[in-house]
Design an enzyme around this catalytic site. Structure first.
Site, PDB file in Angstrom:
ATOM      1  N   TYR A 111      29.857  57.623  39.250  1.00  0.00           N
ATOM      2  CA  TYR A 111      29.515  56.615  40.257  1.00  0.00           C
ATOM      3  C   TYR A 111      28.288  55.845  39.747  1.00  0.00           C
ATOM      4  CZ  TYR A 111      30.492  54.403  44.610  1.00  0.00           C
ATOM      5  OH  TYR A 111      30.886  53.481  45.536  1.00  0.00           O
ATOM      6  N   HIS A 169      21.807  54.343  35.575  1.00  0.00           N
ATOM      7  CA  HIS A 169      22.542  54.965  34.467  1.00  0.00           C
ATOM      8  C   HIS A 169      22.644  53.999  33.282  1.00  0.00           C
ATOM      9  CE1 HIS A 169      24.454  57.205  37.957  1.00  0.00           C
ATOM     10  NE2 HIS A 169      23.945  58.175  37.230  1.00  0.00           N
ATOM     11  N   GLN A 224      25.816  73.036  40.526  1.00  0.00           N
ATOM     12  CA  GLN A 224      24.487  72.604  40.960  1.00  0.00           C
ATOM     13  C   GLN A 224      24.451  72.218  42.440  1.00  0.00           C
ATOM     14  OE1 GLN A 224      24.525  69.344  37.929  1.00  0.00           O
ATOM     15  NE2 GLN A 224      23.336  68.236  39.446  1.00  0.00           N
TER      16      GLN A 224
HETATM   17  O1  PAF Z   1      21.104  64.083  37.050  1.00  0.00           O
HETATM   18  C1  PAF Z   1      22.341  64.298  37.122  1.00  0.00           C
HETATM   19  O2  PAF Z   1      23.168  63.410  37.370  1.00  0.00           O
HETATM   20  C2  PAF Z   1      22.852  65.707  36.900  1.00  0.00           C
HETATM   21  O3  PAF Z   1      21.975  66.651  37.430  1.00  0.00           O
HETATM   22  C3  PAF Z   1      23.179  66.030  35.424  1.00  0.00           C
HETATM   23  C4  PAF Z   1      21.940  65.980  34.554  1.00  0.00           C
HETATM   24  C5  PAF Z   1      24.209  65.048  34.926  1.00  0.00           C
HETATM   25  C6  PAF Z   1      23.769  67.434  35.316  1.00  0.00           C
HETATM   26  O4  PAF Z   1      24.943  67.558  36.054  1.00  0.00           O
END
Ligand code: PAF
Length: 289
Positions: free
Chosen positions: A32, A37, A64
């Site tokens: 997304y 990013h 996570q």
């Molecule tokens: O920051 C994020 O989007 C996530 O924690 C990561 C580093 C991609 C790990 O899943």
């Protein structure tokens, strides 16, 4: 741009790059994608240059998320991510297959986790007890799959960057961790994939995170070397939030930016971080004071 889904395929390609001496940068994401990013992709490209390769991984990592968190509701749009990656000059989009990342077959389930013990204890780790174990586990797996020379993370997740850096050092991954600045909306809200889940009323009040952090910075700068106590600044944060009734404070923390040790006396150069909830959406931000 190529898209790789198989773990074995990714590792084969990574070994090929290694043999050819090709420089590889990894941008790990949960998809997304937004401007934040894309700024990590730019930073990755700067490091490896036009002859290097930039790999962006898209994987909503289940380990996570806590049992009551927003894994199922986490926004996803792979078509759009593909287009943005292509436009940003990503060479390989790595979209690992979930069943292969974490084997779930009864009797042979995934059972190895990487846990950093010190920097992950407070703040996000205190509010989300299994979160960093999931992050360090998936990042270690991605490092082993992509074999990057450099990995780029965003400064919005300040504690995550510190935890990942420590894990990389402690486990001797030959990876340089680069942290790129937070990209913000016009009103100062940090870009986050979760922002789309805010209602228009919540979105209007989400500017509270930035306003609190800037008020804290002003207070600390005005106090100068003598600083202010963490308690007094905590009260200031609560007071600022009174104007934003939809915002519920989870925590505000003041700490040394290197060690993450909490500061009792907060002076210029200390870091502040906060987490708030707006409806079902949890947002974080941080600022050097
Ligand atoms: O920051 C994020 O989007 C996530 O924690 C990561 C580093 C991609 C790990 O899943």
């Amino acid at each position: 741009m190529r898209e790789i889904r198989s773990l074995a395929g990714m590792q084969r390609q990574a070994r090929g790059w290694q043999r050819a001496g090709t420089r590889v940068a990894l941008v790990p994401t949960m998809g997304y994608l937004h401007e934040g990013h894309l700024s990590l992709v730019c930073r990755a490209r700067q490091v490896v240059g036009p002859a290097g390769v930039v790999v962006l991984s898209v994987y909503v990592n289940p380990t996570q998320f806590g049992p009551r968190e927003d894994l199922a509701r986490y926004p996803r749009d792979l078509q759009r991510d593909r287009r943005l990656c292509r436009e940003a000059g990503v060479d390989v989009m790595f979209v690992p297959d979930d069943a292969a990342m974490y084997v779930r077959e009864p009797g042979r389930e995934h059972s190895t986790f990487v846990g950093e013990q010190v920097l992950s204890a407070g703040m996000e780790g205190a509010s989300r007890p299994t979160h960093f174990r999931g992050v360090t586990t998936v990042v270690a797996k991605l490092f082993n799959l992509v074999l990057p020379e450099v990995a780029v993370f965003g400064a919005k997740d300040f504690q995550q960057a510190a935890v990942v850096r420590r894990m990389t050092r402690d486990l001797n991954f030959p990876v340089r961790i680069v942290v790129a600045p937070t990209v913000r909306e016009e009103d100062g809200l940090a870009r986050s994939s979760r922002n789309v889940r805010l209602s228009s009323e919540e979105r209007a009040q989400a500017v509270a995170l930035r306003e609190v952090l800037l008020a804290l910075r002003r207070a600390v700068q005005t106090a100068g070397g003598a600083g202010r106590t963490a308690g007094a600044l905590g009260r200031l944060a609560t007071q600022c939030l009174e104007r934003f009734p939809l915002v519920r404070l989870d925590y505000v923390a003041f700490f040394d930016p290197e060690t993450l040790v909490p500061c009792r006396r907060v002076t210029p150069g200390c870091q502040a971080a906060l987490a708030v909830c707006l409806g079902q959406t949890r947002l974080i931000d941080n600022e050097r004071l």
